[in-house]
Enzyme design. Structure first.
Site, PDB file in Angstrom:
ATOM      1  N   TYR A 177       0.862  -1.188   0.000  1.00 32.84           N
ATOM      2  CA  TYR A 177       0.000   0.000   0.000  1.00 32.84           C
ATOM      3  C   TYR A 177       0.889   1.225   0.000  1.00 32.84           C
ATOM      4  O   TYR A 177       1.849   1.302   0.778  1.00 32.84           O
ATOM      5  CB  TYR A 177      -0.896  -0.012   1.244  1.00 32.84           C
ATOM      6  N   ASP A 191       9.480   2.911  -0.769  1.00 32.43           N
ATOM      7  CA  ASP A 191       8.501   3.587   0.084  1.00 32.43           C
ATOM      8  C   ASP A 191       8.783   3.222   1.538  1.00 32.43           C
ATOM      9  O   ASP A 191       8.534   2.105   1.975  1.00 32.43           O
ATOM     10  CB  ASP A 191       7.087   3.167  -0.343  1.00 32.43           C
ATOM     11  N   LYS A 243       4.897   9.341   8.617  1.00 33.11           N
ATOM     12  CA  LYS A 243       4.712   8.807   9.964  1.00 33.11           C
ATOM     13  C   LYS A 243       5.730   9.353  10.984  1.00 33.11           C
ATOM     14  O   LYS A 243       5.584  10.463  11.447  1.00 33.11           O
ATOM     15  CB  LYS A 243       4.689   7.275   9.907  1.00 33.11           C
TER      16      LYS A 243
HETATM   17  C1  LIG Z   1       4.013   2.291   3.087  1.00 32.89           C
HETATM   18  C2  LIG Z   1       3.022   3.398   3.065  1.00 32.89           C
HETATM   19  N1  LIG Z   1       3.055   4.306   2.077  1.00 32.89           N
HETATM   20  C3  LIG Z   1       2.195   5.320   2.015  1.00 32.89           C
HETATM   21  C4  LIG Z   1       1.215   5.469   2.976  1.00 32.89           C
HETATM   22  C5  LIG Z   1       0.252   6.612   2.885  1.00 32.89           C
HETATM   23  O1  LIG Z   1       0.507   7.512   3.902  1.00 32.89           O
HETATM   24  P1  LIG Z   1      -0.641   8.531   4.388  1.00 32.89           P
HETATM   25  O2  LIG Z   1      -1.656   7.699   5.108  1.00 32.89           O
HETATM   26  O3  LIG Z   1       0.079   9.495   5.258  1.00 32.89           O
HETATM   27  O4  LIG Z   1      -1.198   9.169   3.163  1.00 32.89           O
HETATM   28  C6  LIG Z   1       1.135   4.557   4.015  1.00 32.89           C
HETATM   29  C7  LIG Z   1       0.088   4.680   5.055  1.00 32.89           C
HETATM   30  O5  LIG Z   1      -0.090   3.860   5.893  1.00 32.89           O
HETATM   31  C8  LIG Z   1       2.053   3.489   4.073  1.00 32.89           C
HETATM   32  O6  LIG Z   1       2.026   2.578   5.054  1.00 32.89           O
END
Ligand SMILES: Cc1ncc(COP(=O)(O)O)c(C=O)c1O
Length: 453
Positions: free
Chosen positions: A153, A248, A280
């Protein structure tokens, strides 16, 4: 709408229930991010009034040991006094100026110091970070195709809310209504940890691939670590085909280790992603995220280069102060503490589930881990298909029994469990005390399901 009167037997948290009823009337599903609604585990979502250290307090006055930590950010625990003081001082100076500020330079310097990225652009959410990284990769390479892995995700970016097409090397279909087929028509979805699928995709489409994006260690299908050398293989494959490798680390960054998942593989193996995304922990509990990478790629961004990207609240002085203070306090001792606390929880969970006869697997990446309620004899969890073997019904019963005993686990079987430096003896003991009964409840749920078959 008049809410139903509280029924303490049916609902042990009447104040949360009453708020949820009001929320349902004005907000879709009563929540501002779907997993908070408890749909996967049942029951009433707890409305939290305050939090301190390792503990959450709900509006009914119940305390819970928090094993979610705001889905990762609260590395130092809630309401850390130094982070609070820094934030209060920042607020007192004003909350947003729409100009460059000192804390955003310092936060960018801190990220550059801890990771292989050379330049950073700050944004407000992980979704914005991955969306912008992909735009930049496309702008830099002049190519359009994006490769991702099933079960990873990356936020709710249209092109990445994609489900695998009818065959491995066919382009994806939208994973949700509202995403046009044209948005996922340039996305290839591959099985995680599968080198031959990656080789096949690059052999067939290599000269059209702008980037491959992967969670550095997936945490959104439960924690599924990359097999040894997998990220290095991805980096090398991208380089060979002139595509960018986008790692990511929104979840793993400054969390799996001081240097994220990269600290556990790339730093040791001597390679670096072309672009990385963060979020985060680096926001210290505020909306702040970032993407960064090679200077020659990042210099393609506006205003230095032609690829447009912007944000009214990007680099917000309060958010960047919270993130900077958090990162500065995230010392080796913090990670050592979280590692030891995690080992304690993992060992106790295994013991309780084993005694109760519940088949399970614990899967970890650095300090992040999750518990799969699946048969270990079927092999380790290595991709989305093996992750989804977990028994979600057993997890729901386990979750609710832990919750009733004052432990707040992620309200979904497919999430990481997060700890903080504030998880002290008292908090850990509360988790340990709750585990045996929850494990027995899960065992009963599995037995009942067997009998009903
Ligand atoms: C690996 C990863 N990338 C991107 C995101 C998206 O981040 P946000 O919820 O701050 O938009 C998340 C959210 O949990 C994530 O775990």
């Amino acid at each position: 709408m008049t809410p139903a009167p509280p029924d303490p037997v049916r609902d042990p948290v009447p104040a949360s229930r009453a708020l949820f009823d009001r929320a349902l009337a004005v907000t879709p599903g009563g929540v501002n991010s779907p997993v908070r609604a408890f749909a996967a585990v049942g029951g009433t979502p707890r409305f939290i009034r305050s939090a301190r250290g390792a503990w959450l307090t709900d509006v009914d006055g119940n305390d819970y040991v928090d094993l979610v930590c705001s889905w990762g950010p609260m590395l130092l625990g809630h309401a850390h006094p130094e982070v609070q003081a820094a934030v209060q001082a920042a607020v007192a100076r004003g909350t947003s100026y729409g100009t460059p500020t000192e804390p955003e330079v310092e936060l960018a310097e801190e990220i550059v110091a801890r990771t292989p990225v050379e330049k950073v652009r700050l944004v407000s959410s992980g979704t914005e970070a991955t969306m912008s990284a992909i735009r930049l990769a496309r702008g830099f390479t002049g190519r359009d195709v994006v490769v991702k892995f099933a079960g990873c995700y990356h936020g709710h970016v249209d092109a990445l809310l994609a489900a695998g097409g009818s065959g491995l090397l066919t382009f994806a279909v939208p994973g949700t209504p509202g995403v046009p087929a044209s948005s996922t028509a340039l996305t290839l979805v591959l099985p995680y940890n599968d080198r031959s699928a990656v080789e096949g995709a690059f052999a067939e489409h290599g000269d059209r691939i702008a980037c491959l994006i992967t969670e550095a260690a997936p945490g959104n299908m439960g924690v599924v670590p990359p097999e040894p050398g997998f990220n290095e293989f991805l980096a090398a494959t991208c380089a060979r085909h002139g595509a960018l490798f986008v790692s990511d680390e929104v979840m793993t960054g400054f969390r799996a280790s001081a240097q994220g998942q990269w600290g556990l593989d790339g730093a040791l193996e001597g390679w670096a992603p072309d672009l990385m995304t963060f979020g985060k922990v680096m926001g210290g509990g505020f909306p702040a995220a970032a993407f960064g990478g090679r200077a020659d790629v990042m210099s393609q961004l506006a205003p230095e280069g032609p690829v447009y990207q912007a944000g009214t609240l990007s680099g917000n002085p309060v958010a960047t102060t919270a993130g900077l203070t958090t990162l500065r306090l995230a010392t080796d001792e913090v990670y050592a503490h979280i590692t030891t606390a995690g080992d304690t929880i993992k060992a106790a969970t295994t013991e309780a589930l084993t005694v109760a006869g519940v088949p399970h697997l614990i899967s970890a990446a650095g300090t992040m881990f999750s518990v799969f309620f699946s048969d270990p004899s079927a092999g380790p969890v290595r991709d989305f298909a093996s992750a989804t073997r977990t028994d979600v019904t057993a997890y729901a019963v386990f979750f609710n029994t832990m919750l009733a005993a004052g432990v707040y686990l992620p309200p979904s079987a497919y999430e990481a469990w997060f700890l903080s430096s504030a998880h002290d003896e008292r908090a850990l003991q509360a988790v340990l005390d709750a585990l045996p009964q929850a494990a027995r409840a899960a065992a009963t749920a599995i037995d009942n399901a067997e009998r009903e078959k």
